[in-house]
Enzyme design. Structure first.
Site, mmCIF file in Angstrom:
data_model
loop_
_atom_site.group_PDB
_atom_site.id
_atom_site.type_symbol
_atom_site.label_atom_id
_atom_site.label_comp_id
_atom_site.label_asym_id
_atom_site.label_seq_id
_atom_site.Cartn_x
_atom_site.Cartn_y
_atom_site.Cartn_z
ATOM 1 N NE ARG A 27 -4.282 -1.354 0.204
ATOM 2 C CZ ARG A 27 -5.341 -1.473 1.007
ATOM 3 N NH1 ARG A 27 -5.515 -0.627 1.988
ATOM 4 N NH2 ARG A 27 -6.222 -2.413 0.798
ATOM 5 N NE ARG A 31 -7.240 5.283 2.731
ATOM 6 C CZ ARG A 31 -8.112 4.423 3.239
ATOM 7 N NH1 ARG A 31 -9.360 4.786 3.441
ATOM 8 N NH2 ARG A 31 -7.748 3.203 3.567
ATOM 9 N NE ARG A 40 -9.679 9.183 -1.974
ATOM 10 C CZ ARG A 40 -10.208 8.757 -0.834
ATOM 11 N NH1 ARG A 40 -10.379 7.474 -0.629
ATOM 12 N NH2 ARG A 40 -10.526 9.600 0.102
ATOM 13 C CG ASP A 77 -8.871 -3.001 -4.378
ATOM 14 O OD1 ASP A 77 -8.297 -2.361 -3.488
ATOM 15 O OD2 ASP A 77 -9.643 -3.953 -4.130
ATOM 16 C CE1 TYR A 154 -13.027 -7.320 1.582
ATOM 17 C CE2 TYR A 154 -11.446 -8.940 0.770
ATOM 18 C CZ TYR A 154 -11.754 -7.882 1.605
ATOM 19 O OH TYR A 154 -10.801 -7.382 2.458
HETATM 20 O O1 CP3 Z 1 0.101 -1.624 -2.506
HETATM 21 C C1 CP3 Z 1 -0.207 -0.699 -3.277
HETATM 22 O O2 CP3 Z 1 0.197 0.472 -3.137
HETATM 23 C C2 CP3 Z 1 -1.003 -1.040 -4.534
HETATM 24 C C3 CP3 Z 1 -2.402 -0.859 -4.485
HETATM 25 C C4 CP3 Z 1 -3.317 -1.783 -3.711
HETATM 26 C C5 CP3 Z 1 -4.553 -1.316 -3.195
HETATM 27 N N1 CP3 Z 1 -5.249 -2.389 -2.736
HETATM 28 C C6 CP3 Z 1 -5.001 0.066 -3.229
HETATM 29 C C7 CP3 Z 1 -6.079 0.476 -2.318
HETATM 30 C C8 CP3 Z 1 -3.251 -3.155 -3.464
HETATM 31 C C9 CP3 Z 1 -2.126 -4.136 -3.740
HETATM 32 C C10 CP3 Z 1 -4.494 -3.520 -2.853
HETATM 33 C C11 CP3 Z 1 -4.846 -4.907 -2.488
HETATM 34 C C12 CP3 Z 1 -6.032 -5.160 -1.668
HETATM 35 N N2 CP3 Z 1 -7.274 -4.574 -1.752
HETATM 36 C C13 CP3 Z 1 -6.119 -6.174 -0.686
HETATM 37 C C14 CP3 Z 1 -5.016 -7.141 -0.357
HETATM 38 C C15 CP3 Z 1 -3.969 -6.512 0.451
HETATM 39 C C16 CP3 Z 1 -4.383 -6.247 1.861
HETATM 40 O O3 CP3 Z 1 -4.447 -5.051 2.206
HETATM 41 O O4 CP3 Z 1 -4.554 -7.219 2.583
HETATM 42 C C17 CP3 Z 1 -7.429 -6.138 -0.142
HETATM 43 C C18 CP3 Z 1 -7.960 -7.020 0.966
HETATM 44 C C19 CP3 Z 1 -8.138 -5.134 -0.840
HETATM 45 C C20 CP3 Z 1 -9.568 -4.785 -0.687
HETATM 46 C C21 CP3 Z 1 -9.724 -3.401 -0.260
HETATM 47 N N3 CP3 Z 1 -9.449 -2.315 -1.062
HETATM 48 C C22 CP3 Z 1 -10.133 -2.917 1.002
HETATM 49 C C23 CP3 Z 1 -10.508 -3.808 2.189
HETATM 50 C C24 CP3 Z 1 -10.104 -1.522 0.927
HETATM 51 C C25 CP3 Z 1 -10.549 -0.534 1.955
HETATM 52 C C26 CP3 Z 1 -9.404 -0.348 2.890
HETATM 53 C C27 CP3 Z 1 -9.500 0.902 3.699
HETATM 54 O O5 CP3 Z 1 -8.527 1.074 4.444
HETATM 55 O O6 CP3 Z 1 -10.454 1.683 3.560
HETATM 56 C C28 CP3 Z 1 -9.641 -1.171 -0.354
HETATM 57 C C29 CP3 Z 1 -9.431 0.209 -0.868
HETATM 58 C C30 CP3 Z 1 -8.041 0.571 -1.263
HETATM 59 N N4 CP3 Z 1 -7.268 -0.173 -2.087
HETATM 60 C C31 CP3 Z 1 -7.346 1.769 -0.919
HETATM 61 C C32 CP3 Z 1 -6.120 1.721 -1.593
HETATM 62 C C33 CP3 Z 1 -5.052 2.766 -1.613
HETATM 63 C C34 CP3 Z 1 -7.883 2.898 -0.060
HETATM 64 C C35 CP3 Z 1 -8.947 3.548 -0.871
HETATM 65 C C36 CP3 Z 1 -9.033 5.036 -0.732
HETATM 66 O O7 CP3 Z 1 -8.241 5.757 -1.352
HETATM 67 O O8 CP3 Z 1 -9.948 5.455 -0.014
#
Ligand code: CP3
Length: 354
Positions: A27, A31, A40, A77, A154
């Site tokens: 990640r 944010r 964003r 994602d 999910y």
């Molecule tokens: O690592 C990186 O920088 C690459 C981008 C990336 C994102 N999601 C961006 C993201 C990667 C590799 C993921 C994978 C992902 N997404 C996983 C597996 C990794 C992990 O964290 O265990 C999972 C379970 C998801 C599903 C997902 N996407 C969730 C549960 C959420 C909400 C999380 C939260 O904290 O609100 C997301 C959204 C998400 N994916 C964000 C980002 C940067 C935050 C979204 C935002 O900008 O509001």
């Protein structure tokens, strides 16, 4: 084909000698960076950001412009796949991901098929090629997917879950139905990862975020088995170079020996297992990626440095370690602490590579 200027990430995954331990952060585009929040906002929302290759490229590069990271990860994602299967992904502010059409019975699962990757997920491949162009050989680009089991959680729950009531209910009561869901996901993921590799991803990672909530028997039957199917089906060479594959089951370090038998080049580790013990358990079979507790980044730069030193010491001399956090960086972390982390890995690791 541009020559890679910094390939220590790929070399460490293949246990080839490196000058210092490579580092990136799960990640890393997110944010905690004000420039990410600005992009964003321009895009409108998170999915609009993922679906626009220019914006996705911009945020992928942002952390690399700030810190001396050794890899870039595609901005996207794991939930793009169920979205492409017609489940209607959306993010409601502060609540995480949701699906308009979760799959909760046999009829819904029978309707699923491998989507047309080019048509439904072409925006991901466009982002991969645009990022490669923009990187111009600076560091390698990582492509990724969720594991079938993690995507299924999910898709069945319809959102994030605390107890996995619906998806585990299905696993225990309708195992055939669960296998049908996991199988269509595995077949889709193979095509998806191969398309990312053809578009320019130089390493790939499988995020099995929820593998660790399963029993040992169920982990092997419902999670590991389908990751094995993927590993067997994914291209492992492109542009004349090996494409290393990293498998990460969060909460799964008790099953490292089984994971090391899959043919993955490297295993991701969360922060709960000492990395030196992990290394002793897997021997020469795989490289390791991890594993500092992301919460250490809330502590002072001095404390962060000390924690990095401890992990490096525990891993010991030689290649085969990619430094990372044990899970994604938290949104309230001070970016200067991320810098302290990245710099400490490079500064303190040189003596282990003489
Ligand atoms: O690592 C990186 O920088 C690459 C981008 C990336 C994102 N999601 C961006 C993201 C990667 C590799 C993921 C994978 C992902 N997404 C996983 C597996 C990794 C992990 O964290 O265990 C999972 C379970 C998801 C599903 C997902 N996407 C969730 C549960 C959420 C909400 C999380 C939260 O904290 O609100 C997301 C959204 C998400 N994916 C964000 C980002 C940067 C935050 C979204 C935002 O900008 O509001």
């Amino acid at each position: 084909m541009t020559k890679l200027k910094n390939d220590r990430f790929l070399r460490a995954l293949l246990k080839q000698p490196v000058d210092v331990t490579p580092v990136w952060m799960m990640r890393q585009a997110g944010r905690y960076l004000p420039e990410y929040r600005a992009t964003r906002q321009k895009a409108g929302d998170f999915m609009a950001l993922c679906k626009n290759p220019e914006y996705a490229t911009e945020v992928t590069i942002q952390p690399l412009d700030r810190f001396e990271l050794d890899a870039a990860i595609l901005f996207s994602d794991i939930l793009t796949i169920p979205d492409a299967m017609g489940l209607g992904l959306y993010f409601s502010e502060g609540e995480g991901p949701r699906f308009k059409n979760p799959v909760q019975d046999k009829a819904a699962i029978d309707k699923l098929s491998v989507p047309d990757i080019g048509a439904e997920l072409g925006y991901v491949m466009d982002a991969v090629s645009m990022i490669r162009k923009e990187l111009d050989g600076r560091v390698p680009l990582i492509g990724f997917t969720g594991s079938p089991w993690t995507l299924a959680t999910y898709m069945v729950e319809g959102s994030s879950s605390k107890d996995y009531a619906k998806v585990k209910g299905m696993l225990y009561d309708q195992p055939e139905q669960m296998h049908a869901l996991l199988d269509v996901l595995a077949r889709t993921i193979i095509e998806y990862l191969n398309a990312q590799i053809e578009a320019g991803a130089q390493a790939v990672m499988i995020f099995d975020t929820w593998g660790g909530v399963l029993t040992t028997r169920d982990y092997k039957e419902f999670s590991l088995r389908y990751m094995q199917q993927i590993i067997d089906g994914v291209k492992r060479e492109h542009e004349g170079r090996r494409i290393p594959l990293v498998m990460f089951s969060k909460g799964g370090s008790q099953w490292l020996e089984a994971q090391a038998e899959t043919g993955a080049d490297a295993l991701g580790l969360d922060w709960t297992l000492d990395i030196g013990l992990a290394r002793a358990r897997v021997g020469d079979k795989v490289a390791l990626q991890g594993n500092m507790d992301p919460c250490v980044l809330y502590a002072s730069p001095e404390r962060i440095r000390q924690e990095v030193a401890g992990i490096l010491e525990s891993y010991g001399a030689g290649s085969g370690h990619v430094f990372n956090l044990g899970h994604g960086i938290h949104q309230h972390v001070n970016p200067e602490h991320a810098r302290a982390f990245v710099d400490a890995v490079h500064e303190l690791s040189a003596p282990y590579h003489k």
